[in-house]
Design a protein around this motif. Structure first.
Motif, PDB file in Angstrom:
ATOM      1  N   ALA A  46      12.965 -33.468  -3.707  1.00  0.00           N
ATOM      2  CA  ALA A  46      12.635 -34.753  -3.963  1.00  0.00           C
ATOM      3  C   ALA A  46      13.834 -35.802  -4.393  1.00  0.00           C
ATOM      4  N   GLU A  47      14.849 -35.223  -4.843  1.00  0.00           N
ATOM      5  CA  GLU A  47      16.148 -35.997  -5.051  1.00  0.00           C
ATOM      6  C   GLU A  47      16.861 -36.499  -3.818  1.00  0.00           C
TER       7      GLU A  47
ATOM      8  N   LEU B 177      15.008 -36.889  -0.703  1.00  0.00           N
ATOM      9  CA  LEU B 177      14.568 -37.850   0.004  1.00  0.00           C
ATOM     10  C   LEU B 177      14.551 -39.068  -0.855  1.00  0.00           C
ATOM     11  N   SER B 178      14.762 -39.209  -2.104  1.00  0.00           N
ATOM     12  CA  SER B 178      14.706 -40.617  -2.868  1.00  0.00           C
ATOM     13  C   SER B 178      15.668 -41.384  -2.114  1.00  0.00           C
TER      14      SER B 178
ATOM     15  N   ARG C 118       5.253 -38.326  -6.055  1.00  0.00           N
ATOM     16  CA  ARG C 118       6.125 -39.219  -5.215  1.00  0.00           C
ATOM     17  C   ARG C 118       5.334 -39.582  -3.973  1.00  0.00           C
ATOM     18  N   PHE C 119       4.683 -38.445  -3.407  1.00  0.00           N
ATOM     19  CA  PHE C 119       3.995 -38.542  -2.206  1.00  0.00           C
ATOM     20  C   PHE C 119       2.504 -38.276  -2.409  1.00  0.00           C
TER      21      PHE C 119
ATOM     22  N   THR D 184      11.382 -26.189   1.745  1.00  0.00           N
ATOM     23  CA  THR D 184      12.317 -25.349   0.734  1.00  0.00           C
ATOM     24  C   THR D 184      12.115 -23.907   1.778  1.00  0.00           C
TER      25      THR D 184
ATOM     26  N   CYS E 258       8.303 -41.896   3.889  1.00  0.00           N
ATOM     27  CA  CYS E 258       8.346 -40.565   4.137  1.00  0.00           C
ATOM     28  C   CYS E 258       7.327 -39.806   4.029  1.00  0.00           C
TER      29      CYS E 258
ATOM     30  N   VAL F 148       4.786 -30.383  -7.703  1.00  0.00           N
ATOM     31  CA  VAL F 148       6.193 -31.278  -7.856  1.00  0.00           C
ATOM     32  C   VAL F 148       6.350 -32.295  -7.063  1.00  0.00           C
ATOM     33  N   LEU F 149       5.904 -32.375  -5.899  1.00  0.00           N
ATOM     34  CA  LEU F 149       6.061 -33.854  -4.949  1.00  0.00           C
ATOM     35  C   LEU F 149       4.833 -34.689  -4.896  1.00  0.00           C
TER      36      LEU F 149
ATOM     37  N   TYR G 262      12.067 -27.807  -4.549  1.00  0.00           N
ATOM     38  CA  TYR G 262      11.158 -28.795  -4.232  1.00  0.00           C
ATOM     39  C   TYR G 262      11.899 -30.158  -5.328  1.00  0.00           C
ATOM     40  N   GLU G 263      12.463 -29.712  -6.202  1.00  0.00           N
ATOM     41  CA  GLU G 263      13.227 -30.802  -7.080  1.00  0.00           C
ATOM     42  C   GLU G 263      14.340 -31.370  -6.397  1.00  0.00           C
TER      43      GLU G 263
END
Length: 275
Positions: free
Chosen positions: A64-65, A67-68, A94-95, A52, A74, A90-91, A60-61
């Motif tokens: 995330a979108e 990188l999805s 997912r990570f 960022t 990743c 935030v991440l 970060y949102e």
């Protein structure tokens, strides 16, 4: 094994332009599409910091979108433009590697033929990075349990000078023992970094030090002392690091953009290599 390295997204909230009017989120998505379009596809992707521009949750949102869309695993590390706790909040769902260490966002990945060691070099409120005693001790422990397997270390700030006077004051500060630690582990085939927004390579501590270009703006090439850091809209890019037991690590720089079709070579009859 193929490892794609993206770096320095500098994502901004939706509708907010970054440096010199750049839409860094659109460029981030373009870079991710370029990685997905590779044939063969990489086994994984590493993102070497500055996800960022200001460490905001909305940024970060957006990351995330974007990188999805990746078709492969990743792995992320923070840079000086990131905020460690916001990034984790935030991440981290997912990570999950971002939740391995309570103090820093570093971790080791043992799922591939090459070990990946992600090293958090961020100093809150500072442009440059640091390997403090706690981080060096963590790295020593991670290397000690690796069994000598081929290893790539990814960190945001280069721990080496590059000869760019405007950027080198913002490198990663290390103690002499850090370089000795790297030399003591010849299985480290590559130290992959970002931060400088230019493709740069040099020998360091018995291995290869590598800086990836940015996916958005680049730092203008200027080796003159006393000049400020400036940006330039050179073509964005990313790296692909190939590893094999025969050849070790080989790194390639891939420019991002539409450059027309691929052409076959049609050599003139006068070419001296013609049979």
């Amino acid at each position: 094994m193929l490892i794609a390295q993206l770096s320095d997204f500098h994502a901004r909230p939706a509708g907010v332009a970054a440096y010199a009017g750049l839409d860094t989120c659109a460029l981030m998505r373009q870079a991710i599409a370029a990685v997905n379009g590779l044939d063969p596809r990489p086994d994984c992707v590493i993102v070497s910091g500055d996800l960022t521009d200001c460490g905001l949750a909305a940024e970060y949102e957006a990351v995330a979108e974007a990188l999805s869309a990746l078709a492969m695993p990743c792995y992320l590390i923070p840079g000086n433009h990131d905020r460690r706790e916001t990034m984790r909040a935030v991440l981290g769902g997912r990570f999950p590697t971002l939740r391995q260490d309570p103090a820093f966002l570093h971790y080791a990945v043992d799922d591939f033929p090459v070990r990946l060691i992600a090293l958090d070099t961020v100093v809150a409120g500072a442009h440059g990075g640091d390997i403090c005693p706690a981080r060096q001790a963590w790295l020593a422990g991670a290397l000690a349990v690796g069994g000598g397997r081929p290893t790539l270390i990814v960190m945001h700030h280069p721990p080496f000078r590059t000869g760019v006077p405007a950027m080198d004051p913002m490198m990663c500060r290390t103690a002499p023992a850090f370089e000795s630690l790297i030399r003591d582990h010849p299985e480290i085939g590559l130290i992959a970094t970002g931060h400088y927004h230019r493709p740069i390579m040099r020998r360091y501590a018995g291995t290869i030090g590598f800086v990836a270009p940015g996916t958005a703006h680049q730092v203008a090439f200027d080796l003159r002392p006393g000049q400020p850091t400036r940006l330039i809209h050179e073509p964005p890019g990313f790296a692909v690091h190939s590893y094999s037991a025969t050849d070790g690590f080989v790194s390639h720089i891939i420019p991002i953009g539409a450059f027309g079709p691929i052409h076959e070579f049609e050599l003139p009859a006068e070419y001296p290599g013609q049979s």
